[in-house]
Design an enzyme around this catalytic site. Structure first.
Site, PDB file in Angstrom:
ATOM      1  N   SER A 170     -19.692 -56.580 -75.358  1.00 21.59           N
ATOM      2  CA  SER A 170     -20.042 -55.722 -74.080  1.00 21.59           C
ATOM      3  C   SER A 170     -18.663 -55.615 -73.335  1.00 21.59           C
ATOM      4  O   SER A 170     -17.681 -55.073 -73.762  1.00 21.59           O
ATOM      5  CB  SER A 170     -20.944 -56.565 -73.347  1.00 21.59           C
ATOM      6  OG  SER A 170     -21.696 -55.941 -72.119  1.00 21.59           O
ATOM      7  N   LYS A 222     -31.592 -48.808 -51.329  1.00 23.82           N
ATOM      8  CA  LYS A 222     -30.739 -50.039 -50.766  1.00 23.82           C
ATOM      9  C   LYS A 222     -31.110 -51.086 -51.746  1.00 23.82           C
ATOM     10  O   LYS A 222     -30.395 -51.913 -52.158  1.00 23.82           O
ATOM     11  CB  LYS A 222     -30.843 -50.329 -49.658  1.00 23.82           C
ATOM     12  CG  LYS A 222     -30.110 -51.590 -49.222  1.00 23.82           C
ATOM     13  CD  LYS A 222     -28.572 -51.227 -49.364  1.00 23.82           C
ATOM     14  CE  LYS A 222     -27.643 -52.283 -48.767  1.00 23.82           C
ATOM     15  NZ  LYS A 222     -26.308 -52.066 -49.035  1.00 23.82           N
TER      16      LYS A 222
END
Length: 334
Positions: A170, A222
């Site tokens: 990763s 948000k």
């Protein structure tokens, strides 16, 4: 008798007050002095001559392996080699060895920045960097920053070899692809070109207990998913969209620096052991970091760099107190 004890307790209280006051004054003076001496980087890069260290280790073994005559010849040869190198220090190249052990936040990126800055200032044409990397990945922004630090070496035209003994997955593999060469051990875990996000949700647990969770936001997205509120399909879809966007950028980054890879095959989030990783083109060669470092030491100088942050005054006092305590309570050797 009671009066004596009263006076004695007052005396102890006065003494304790004086001692505490003295400690505060001394601590304040030390802190001021430390701040005055504190460098802008609040630390320094420590350098170890690794080739000399390896030679010394070999010499220690030779003392027991060789007879006196052979040992004398060996030492004479080694001394001549060192003298020749000292007479023309710029004739041989230098490999700088760095270590990066990554946690989920890539916390070592600050030290990596300082070490790379030092190398760029000191490196000569022909010098190179060996990075011993161990990381299973973590936060995309901090591992992106760590990768950007390594790209500074590429911009400075300093050859970078990444060495993976255990894992570069990763975010760890994101760092690795910036290298000119990737070397992994046979059972190192390599790849995991993917993105994951997971979060528990306690909404139903709170609801069963008649607990309301209030959250106020400005901006449609948000918050997409939340720990305590009720998640919506719209929020989940937005979260998946953001993950796909991040994955696309990860793929593009890998493609830029390892264009030979078949991303449809390897950018699936899977990770492979070293042998299979080499077949897929994720790494270039199979070897342990020790083999590469020894080979570099045969060809030139190898300097190990480690950025050491200065300890704060409380840390120093704590360390001194711990050492004193350890000495005081060290058990006798039977």
């Amino acid at each position: 008798m009671e009066t004596f004890f009263s006076h004695y307790l007052l005396f102890l209280a006065d003494t304790a007050t004086i001692v505490v006051a003295l400690l505060v004054v001394v601590g304040g003076i030390a802190a001021i002095a430390l701040n005055k001496r504190k460098s802008p980087t609040s630390g320094q890069v420590q350098v170890t001559d690794l080739r000399r260290q390896l030679e010394q280790s070999g010499e220690n073994v030779q003392q027991y392996r060789l007879d006196k005559k052979a040992l004398k010849i060996h030492r004479k040869t080694l001394k001549k080699d060192r003298k020749d190198r000292a007479n023309d220090p710029l004739a041989e190249s230098c490999a700088y060895l760095l270590e990066f052990k990554g946690d989920i936040r890539a916390s070592a990126v600050g030290a990596l920045r300082e070490e790379i800055s030092a190398i760029i200032q000191a490196a000569k044409p022909g010098d190179s960097v060996l990075l011993r990397l161990e990381s299973g990945g973590g936060m995309v922004n901090t591992y992106g920053l760590a990768s950007a630090q390594l790209l500074r070496l590429r911009a400075a035209k300093i050859h970078l070899t990444v060495l993976v003994d255990a894992v570069a997955a990763s975010g760890g593999y994101m760092m690795a692809v910036t290298a000119d060469r990737i070397v992994a051990s046979s059972f190192a875990l390599i790849g995991s070109i993917g993105v994951v996000a997971q979060i528990p949700n306690f909404h139903r647990w709170l609801q069963d207990r008649n607990i309301d969770w209030e959250q106020f936001t400005a901006g449609k997205f948000k918050r997409t998913v939340t720990l305590f509120g009720e998640n919506t399909e719209t929020g989940r879809a937005k979260m998946r969209e953001e993950l796909e966007e991040t994955h696309a950028q990860f793929r593009d980054f890998v493609r830029q620096y390892r264009p030979q890879l078949d991303l449809e095959q390897v950018a699936t989030g899977e990770a492979w052991l070293g042998n299979k990783a080499r077949q897929l083109g994720l790494v270039d060669d199979l070897a342990t970091s020790d083999e590469i470092i020894l080979e570099a030491a045969r060809q030139g100088k190898v300097l190990a760099l480690h950025y050491q942050r200065q300890k704060t005054l409380p840390q120093r006092l704590g360390l001194a107190a711990q050492q004193s305590w350890d000495k005081l309570w060290q058990p006798p050797i039977s």
